[in-house]
Write a protein that holds these residues in place. Structure first.
Motif, short mmCIF file in Angstrom:
data_model
loop_
_atom_site.label_atom_id
_atom_site.label_comp_id
_atom_site.label_asym_id
_atom_site.label_seq_id
_atom_site.Cartn_x
_atom_site.Cartn_y
_atom_site.Cartn_z
N LEU A 144 -2.58 25.41 -4.66
CA LEU A 144 -2.13 24.75 -5.88
C LEU A 144 -2.50 25.59 -7.10
N SER A 187 -3.53 21.92 -1.73
CA SER A 187 -4.35 21.33 -2.78
C SER A 187 -5.79 21.26 -2.27
N MET A 214 -3.54 15.26 -7.79
CA MET A 214 -4.31 16.50 -7.82
C MET A 214 -5.81 16.27 -7.73
#
Length: 300
Positions: A144, A187, A214
């Protein structure tokens, strides 16, 4: 996420860097379950030997620093001689450090970029001849962090953005020779690296205040299954968490969005960041400690 069989992988030979622990270890184990001979590269010989034993007959461990071109070429030569070639390379080795750029010692900051970017480039350079001969596939593990800037993680973001760009440049250069190149995005995944980063209270607070999704930590096993499928299908882009695909479409807007809220959050954490600055002289987690020990052993 249920495990799926990938018959196309059976009988292949794969090199996985950073295979002593975390995502690299889990991916190597799943490749082995699919009938892949796994050649494991990393800095921790005892851990690598244990993973090789778990992978079963035919697996082999190689102690090598991915920033050591000579060592990587030696592994590539031995792979050709002992195993007849390489079909898959997963450039997974990486380390991370956190904290404000101005407070991070230059050697620690630069080493993250050296391992994550230059180490991945060195991996591609060492194994590309073998991949050409077998019309193989290179998977570059990015993050990410390649899609979105993460304040307090400048070195990691710079390295991962760099390897994404490198892989995208390499892919069309080698496509005519039958070599596939893919980029994997993940992520925050529950590995030693992420757990090590969360030991820094200021960094952990900053991460928890990121927008959903996130701010979550994800189990590694589903991500490994998606990476495995991406390897089997030789995909150009592989997403360890499905929602990352959507981030691709809005990545151009993210610097402004993050730039709008991050200064306030960093100001809120300033006192704590100042109080803990001396703890950020090295990469986080067990993998970071292994890199430090290896460099100390070489006098680096």
């Amino acid at each position: 996420m249920s495990k799926r069989a990938h018959p196309a992988l059976a009988g292949k030979t794969a090199v996985v860097t950073g295979a002593a622990r975390g995502l690299g270890r889990l991916l190597a184990l799943r490749l082995a379950q699919e009938g892949v001979r796994c050649l494991l590269v990393g800095l921790e010989p005892e851990e690598l030997d244990a993973v090789a034993a778990e992978c079963g007959a035919g697996a082999a461990a190689f102690e090598a620093d991915v920033t050591d071109a000579r060592a990587l070429h030696a592994v590539a030569d031995e792979a050709e001689e002992r195993f007849g070639g390489v079909d898959i390379v997963v450039a997974n080795a990486g380390i991370a450090t956190g904290g404000p750029f101005a407070d991070t010692p230059a050697p620690a900051f630069d080493r993250v970029i050296e391992v994550n970017l230059l180490g991945s480039i060195a991996t591609a350079r060492a194994f590309l001849p073998a991949l050409r001969r077998r019309r193989g596939y290179l998977l570059q593990v990015a993050s990410l962090a390649a899609l979105a800037p993460a304040p307090l993680m400048g070195a990691y973001c710079a390295g991962k953005a760099g390897v994404e760009a490198f892989a995208h440049c390499l892919a069309p250069e080698v496509a005519a020779e039958g070599v596939g190149v893919g980029v994997a995005y993940l992520s925050w995944t529950d590995t030693d690296m992420v757990r090590g980063a969360d030991e820094d209270a200021a960094l952990a607070q900053m991460r928890r205040r990121l927008p959903w999704p996130m701010n979550r930590t994800y189990a590694p096993e589903p991500a490994v299954e998606r990476l495995l499928e991406g390897i089997a299908r030789r995909r150009a882009h592989v997403y360890g968490q499905p929602w990352l695909r959507a981030v691709q479409g809005v990545r151009g807007a993210l610097p402004a969005l993050i730039g709008a809220f991050a200064p306030r959050e960093i100001a809120r954490l300033r006192t704590e960041l100042e109080a803990t600055r001396d703890r950020r002289a090295a990469a986080v987690g067990a993998g970071g400690a292994a890199d430090m020990r290896a460099r100390a052993g070489r006098g680096g």
